[in-house]
Design an enzyme around this catalytic site. Sequence first.
Site, short mmCIF file in Angstrom:
data_model
loop_
_atom_site.label_atom_id
_atom_site.label_comp_id
_atom_site.label_asym_id
_atom_site.label_seq_id
_atom_site.Cartn_x
_atom_site.Cartn_y
_atom_site.Cartn_z
CE1 TYR A 91 0.87 -1.05 4.39
CE2 TYR A 91 0.82 1.35 4.34
CZ TYR A 91 1.18 0.17 4.97
OH TYR A 91 1.86 0.21 6.16
CB CYS A 92 1.93 3.88 -1.64
SG CYS A 92 1.14 3.85 -3.26
CB THR A 93 -0.25 8.37 -0.43
OG1 THR A 93 0.94 8.39 0.34
CG2 THR A 93 -1.21 9.44 0.06
N GLY B 16 -1.71 4.94 -4.41
CA GLY B 16 -1.59 3.73 -5.22
C GLY B 16 -0.50 3.72 -6.28
CB ILE C 89 -3.55 4.91 2.62
CG1 ILE C 89 -2.33 4.00 2.70
CG2 ILE C 89 -4.09 5.20 4.01
CD1 ILE C 89 -1.07 4.70 3.17
#
Length: 307
Positions: free
Chosen positions: A187-189, A191, A216
Amino acid sequence: MSQSRIVLYYKFVPLPDPEAVMLWQRTLCRELGLKGRIIVSEHGINGTVGGEIGAVKQYVKQTRAYRPFHGLEVKWSEGEADQFPRLSVKVRPELVSFGVPDQIQVDENGVVGGGEHLTPEEVHELIDAKKRRGAPVTFFDGRNAMEAQIGRFAGAVVPQVDSTREFVTELDSGKYDHLKDQAVITYCTGGIRCEVLTALMKDRGFAEVYQIDGGIVRYGETYQDAGYWEGELYVFDGRMNTRFSDQAKTLGECVHCGGPTSQFFNCADPGCTTLQLFCANCEHIPESTRCAVCAAAASRALEQGSA
Ligand SMILES: [Zn+2]
Ligand SMILES: [Zn+2]
């Protein structure tokens, strides 16, 4: 008073002439009076653009009119356009700087060989299904370690990287080899970093890699603080942190007293981009406090000066 809006978007798609796309985008934004930051590469486009709402709508419409950008998904945000000091439209070797442009292949469907996309609901379904079979699932943080200080998924593995460039070395270090034969959800902020990260991981033998669609941000909009996300989200604007509900836990610790906080402050050295957490009681300290790296450099310079 006219309303302003911001759009955030990315699309991985082959662009044979990124220079031409960059010049077109720059002209388009100037004509519409928009500000923000756009990166164009042979792999696609990534932008955050803000301005008067009608102008931003025009921008999205005209950008989508270019065949490779048909169906471009954009995320609308209410932020103020004046959070961008200027317009920056640049060609770069990569949309996200992993430092390995030649290891990324992109076709009409996006990054080739990336991890399977999961909606927030599918994240829960996957974890439930694996649990029933007694199989582990591990969240893998695709951001800089600093961002994870104030929020991360439950039990997540957080690689100790200061920049996206360090991921490849980190993956090749063998530290995460125990995850290679189990389910991993990155996951990241928003995508975009996971689009590339999951492809690099699969390339290196991670057998079952997933990524959260919309990152996220989308997960938090769906489950707020009632799912697997814990804490606050680091964001790349003046606020530096945001929460999904009043139930958000405070995971960050003040570097001075260890008290709970989610508030980052800049290192006092004007040339340094390091951010450190300080609590409300210690907020007066960062004005004059350098980060550990700058403090060490300053004391070395002092020693050399007096030697
Ligand atoms: Zn403190
Ligand atoms: Zn510093």
